[in-house]
Motif scaffolding. Structure first.
Motif, PDB file in Angstrom:
ATOM      1  N   LYS A  92      -4.170   3.206  -1.995  1.00  0.00           N
ATOM      2  CA  LYS A  92      -5.587   2.835  -2.130  1.00  0.00           C
ATOM      3  C   LYS A  92      -5.915   1.589  -1.304  1.00  0.00           C
ATOM      4  O   LYS A  92      -7.081   1.317  -1.034  1.00  0.00           O
ATOM      5  N   HIS A  93      -4.887   0.825  -0.919  1.00  0.00           N
ATOM      6  CA  HIS A  93      -5.133  -0.331  -0.051  1.00  0.00           C
ATOM      7  C   HIS A  93      -5.157   0.068   1.417  1.00  0.00           C
ATOM      8  O   HIS A  93      -5.247  -0.787   2.290  1.00  0.00           O
TER       9      HIS A  93
ATOM     10  N   CYS B 195      -0.310   7.227  -6.129  1.00  0.00           N
ATOM     11  CA  CYS B 195      -0.949   6.022  -6.689  1.00  0.00           C
ATOM     12  C   CYS B 195      -1.371   6.265  -8.138  1.00  0.00           C
ATOM     13  O   CYS B 195      -1.464   5.322  -8.926  1.00  0.00           O
TER      14      CYS B 195
ATOM     15  N   CYS C 264      -3.480   3.905 -10.867  1.00  0.00           N
ATOM     16  CA  CYS C 264      -3.292   2.468 -10.583  1.00  0.00           C
ATOM     17  C   CYS C 264      -4.421   1.943  -9.688  1.00  0.00           C
ATOM     18  O   CYS C 264      -4.877   2.630  -8.773  1.00  0.00           O
TER      19      CYS C 264
ATOM     20  N   ALA D 247      -4.152  -1.659  -8.997  1.00  0.00           N
ATOM     21  CA  ALA D 247      -3.695  -3.062  -8.931  1.00  0.00           C
ATOM     22  C   ALA D 247      -4.095  -3.751  -7.632  1.00  0.00           C
ATOM     23  O   ALA D 247      -4.502  -4.921  -7.630  1.00  0.00           O
ATOM     24  N   CYS D 248      -3.982  -3.033  -6.502  1.00  0.00           N
ATOM     25  CA  CYS D 248      -4.313  -3.673  -5.212  1.00  0.00           C
ATOM     26  C   CYS D 248      -5.795  -4.003  -5.139  1.00  0.00           C
ATOM     27  O   CYS D 248      -6.187  -5.063  -4.620  1.00  0.00           O
TER      28      CYS D 248
ATOM     29  N   CYS E  89       1.772  -4.263  -5.552  1.00  0.00           N
ATOM     30  CA  CYS E  89       1.948  -2.806  -5.676  1.00  0.00           C
ATOM     31  C   CYS E  89       3.267  -2.472  -6.388  1.00  0.00           C
ATOM     32  O   CYS E  89       4.336  -2.926  -5.982  1.00  0.00           O
ATOM     33  N   PRO E  90       3.192  -1.657  -7.441  1.00  0.00           N
ATOM     34  CA  PRO E  90       4.433  -1.318  -8.162  1.00  0.00           C
ATOM     35  C   PRO E  90       5.478  -0.636  -7.286  1.00  0.00           C
ATOM     36  O   PRO E  90       6.675  -0.746  -7.558  1.00  0.00           O
ATOM     37  N   TRP E  91       5.064   0.021  -6.222  1.00  0.00           N
ATOM     38  CA  TRP E  91       6.035   0.695  -5.356  1.00  0.00           C
ATOM     39  C   TRP E  91       6.831  -0.301  -4.520  1.00  0.00           C
ATOM     40  O   TRP E  91       7.811   0.067  -3.872  1.00  0.00           O
TER      41      TRP E  91
HETATM   42  S1  SF4 Z   1      -1.209  -1.050  -5.976  1.00  0.00           S
HETATM   43 FE1  SF4 Z   1       0.009   0.485  -4.844  1.00  0.00          FE
HETATM   44  S2  SF4 Z   1       0.193   2.217  -6.279  1.00  0.00           S
HETATM   45 FE2  SF4 Z   1      -1.438   0.911  -7.044  1.00  0.00          FE
HETATM   46  S3  SF4 Z   1      -3.292   1.810  -6.147  1.00  0.00           S
HETATM   47 FE3  SF4 Z   1      -2.646   0.195  -4.780  1.00  0.00          FE
HETATM   48  S4  SF4 Z   1      -1.398   1.212  -3.255  1.00  0.00           S
HETATM   49 FE4  SF4 Z   1      -1.578   2.625  -4.990  1.00  0.00          FE
END
Ligand code: SF4
Ligand code: SF4
Length: 382
Positions: free
Chosen positions: A153-154, A187, A190, A192-193, A247-249
């Motif tokens: 999403k970022h 994603c 989530c 978070a970003c 980002c959790p990843w």
């Molecule tokens: S923080 Fe990472 S997993 Fe969460 S929406 Fe953003 S890019 Fe996707």
């Protein structure tokens, strides 16, 4: 053959190597059109030029007879500090992790050229062309269809094993390879970003408004930064990693060994004071081979003034008073703004006097405006 190429790519430092067709999925074309129509490319006018947009949408225009695109990913060392640690180091500046070492454009181009030479041997007669970042190539779209990773999403590419701390490059070839499976989206729900972004630049999933993004403002944009955005930049002086760091990843992101960008200790949370005092020769030496050099000394020292203004540390006042005599109006103007944020009651008289002197010699309208505003702000301070 694909496995052989992957093995050769690995030898050249590419942890990721996937294959796709020179086609862009409709979803990415729609995003590009919407992004440009919304003016989210800010003053990067070249991005909206129809010829370049056409090539972005149609990778086949990049090389006659192209049949496949080999997408590669090169890892770099993730930040060695947390978001909180970076924020608390107010007398230091944050440089984006990919820029801690050598300029990846140069490093990657060299590696891709070496890979291309090996492909000439492996594949026999064929045409190929390499690209790293600057060409009109929708690299995240190609990376997703090649299975390198999905677009988060970022807007950056995420890989399930490696997170997002890697850089993309492409090799277009007339050789025909079976495409790999596209990457799935992970994603989920989530956000978070989007939530952490200091300037709310991720205006919708996959959509970053460059006008607000600190990466664009601190690296690409060379003018006076909007006054309402300056406080939000904190101590980020070159790029911004916040949306990746949260980002959790990336929670388990590891350091590549070796890191081909060879990060330098002095670029990890460097002291603001010494960077503001660099003259042109000092700047070029300090940032030799670094991507920071591309941004130029004036833009970097503009960002440093902003970081000092946001630091709450009045010990920077003498340096900022000196910066009112800087050779770049951009720095003089932002130094004036920083002074308005830091001046203590005790320091008013000296700062006002320095501003008076600077204004008498100032010829740049924007810098004059900043100095005037600072004088007004100081005068109305209790
Ligand atoms: S923080 Fe990472 S997993 Fe969460 S929406 Fe953003 S890019 Fe996707
Ligand atoms: S780089 Fe920073 S400013 Fe830009 S979208 Fe990510 S968090 Fe926001």
């Amino acid at each position: 053959m694909k496995d052989q190429i992957r093995a050769v790519a690995k030898e050249h430092g590419f942890d990721l190597c996937h294959f796709t067709r020179p086609q862009i999925a409709d979803r990415f074309i729609a995003y590009l059109d919407q992004w440009l129509a919304s003016g989210f490319h800010a003053d990067m006018d070249w991005m909206g030029e129809s010829e370049r947009v056409g090539r972005r949408k149609n990778p086949q225009a990049m090389l006659d007879g192209v049949k496949s695109v080999i997408c590669v990913g090169m890892r770099y060392t993730p930040p060695a500090y947390t978001l909180e640690q970076a924020e608390c180091a107010a007398d230091r500046g944050v440089i984006s992790a990919y820029a801690h070492g050598n300029d990846y454009h140069e490093v990657m181009k060299k590696r891709l050229k070496a890979l291309a030479r090996d492909l000439d041997t492996l594949l026999g007669p064929h045409q190929q062309r390499i690209y790293v970042d600057t060409a009109p190539v929708l690299e995240h779209a190609l990376a997703e269809s090649a299975g390198i990773g999905w677009q988060g999403k970022h807007s950056l590419t995420l890989n399930r094993e490696l997170g997002s701390h890697f850089l993309l490059g492409e090799l277009f070839t007339t050789a025909d390879f079976e495409p790999d499976e596209p990457a799935d989206f992970h994603c989920g729900s989530c956000t978070a970003c989007m939530d952490i972004c200091p300037t709310r630049a991720i205006v919708a999933p996959f959509t970053v408004d460059a006008n607000l993004c600190i990466s664009y403002l601190s690296i690409e944009f060379k003018g006076f930064i909007a006054r309402d955005l300056r406080p939000l930049m904190g101590n980020r002086i070159y790029g911004c990693d916040d949306c990746q760091m949260i980002c959790p990843w990336n929670r388990h992101a590891t350091t590549p060994d070796p890191d081909l960008l060879t990060p330098r200790r002095e670029n990890i949370l460097p002291e603001l004071a010494s960077l503001l005092q660099l003259d042109e020769v000092g700047f070029r030496t300090r940032f030799a081979k670094s991507p920071v050099k591309r941004t130029g000394r004036a833009a970097l020292q503009r960002n440093i003034c902003i970081a000092m203004g946001n630091s709450g540390d009045a010990s920077f006042v003498p340096l900022l008073m000196d910066a009112l005599k800087h050779d770049a109006a951009l720095v003089r103007g932002h130094a004036a703004w920083a002074l308005s944020r830091l001046t203590t009651v005790a320091g008013h008289a000296a700062v006002l006097s320095a501003l008076d002197t600077a204004m008498a010699a100032e010829t740049d309208e924007r810098a004059l405006e900043e100095m005037n505003l600072t004088i007004q702000n100081i005068r109305i301070k209790p």
